[in-house]
Write a protein that holds these residues in place. Structure first.
Motif, mmCIF file in Angstrom:
data_model
loop_
_atom_site.group_PDB
_atom_site.id
_atom_site.type_symbol
_atom_site.label_atom_id
_atom_site.label_comp_id
_atom_site.label_asym_id
_atom_site.label_seq_id
_atom_site.Cartn_x
_atom_site.Cartn_y
_atom_site.Cartn_z
ATOM 1 N N ILE A 8 -0.214 -67.653 -14.015
ATOM 2 C CA ILE A 8 1.229 -67.104 -13.215
ATOM 3 C C ILE A 8 1.952 -66.369 -14.427
ATOM 4 N N VAL A 10 5.486 -64.732 -15.825
ATOM 5 C CA VAL A 10 6.551 -65.273 -15.946
ATOM 6 C C VAL A 10 7.387 -64.202 -16.915
ATOM 7 N N PRO A 11 8.763 -63.992 -16.826
ATOM 8 C CA PRO A 11 9.539 -63.054 -17.459
ATOM 9 C C PRO A 11 9.866 -64.151 -19.048
ATOM 10 N N ASP A 12 10.142 -65.166 -18.998
ATOM 11 C CA ASP A 12 10.573 -65.914 -20.008
ATOM 12 C C ASP A 12 9.902 -67.313 -20.071
ATOM 13 N N PRO A 72 7.683 -61.952 -10.853
ATOM 14 C CA PRO A 72 6.952 -62.795 -11.277
ATOM 15 C C PRO A 72 6.325 -63.928 -10.220
#
Lengths: 131, 131
Positions: A8, A10-12, A72
């Motif tokens: 997955i 994800v930005p953060d 995302p």
């Protein structure tokens, strides 16, 4: 063959972990940097399958470009196989385009190899060997 | 909680099945039409987890719009839970936006409910009850 994990993008990573861990009822996992892929990753286990949260360490990376173009979300599907090289060779015999021609070392020190998403109609498939 | 299945949006169910079944080493699965969702689906089992191939029967459907905007690929992630209603209520308590407020009947006659992708940073999550 088994589903090993689901990647997955994800930005953060910290924020994503804080979102997913309580939803799965699991603790906070360790973070691993995979320098060759320019990502930081965390694996959350749910019933024998893992979710691999992937945060790019550079916009100039496969996951960084994915986030830029698609946002995302679900990124790849990984199957556990006895031999990554054999699985890649079988994919090539089926006429599928490969990203990796032979296994290389990925996250968790495991041998991995990727089939190009064109091979599975838009799904990026990874093969990974057991620990 | 377990990973029950992974939904994959495909433009042509027969072609996608012919691609995935040999790669997973499984036979051709039956096809089910889920009229309420305007999809035809087939489930392929791999080590206890299923891949759900989803072909829209109308462009005016959630999966049809997904294909139009993003192309074929990974579509949703489904977790098996004891109670879909309890899982949806827990998601709401975590502040996540719901698509379904209570369980409804989905593919395979199972009770299902969806959390909006905004709830899991771009991942469409389904909860599904055991058979």
């Amino acid at each position: 063959m088994n589903v090993d994990h689901l990647g997955i993008a994800v930005p953060d990573l910290a924020r994503a972990t804080a979102l997913w861990a309580p939803a799965l009822g699991v603790g906070t996992p360790p973070v691993e940097e995979v320098a060759s892929q320019k990502v930081r990753v965390a694996f959350l286990e749910v019933g024998g399958v893992h979710l691999e949260l992937l945060e790019p360490t550079s916009p100039d990376s496969a996951v960084g470009r994915f986030l830029e173009s698609r946002g995302p979300g679900l990124h790849h599907l990984a199957f556990a196989v006895p031999s990554v090289n054999d699985a890649l060779a079988a994919a090539e015999r089926r006429g599928q385009r490969l990203i990796d021609r032979t296994a290389r070392v990925g996250a968790r020190g495991r041998r991995v190899g990727f089939v190009h998403p064109s091979g599975f109609e838009g799904v990026l498939v990874e093969y990974v060997e057991g620990p």
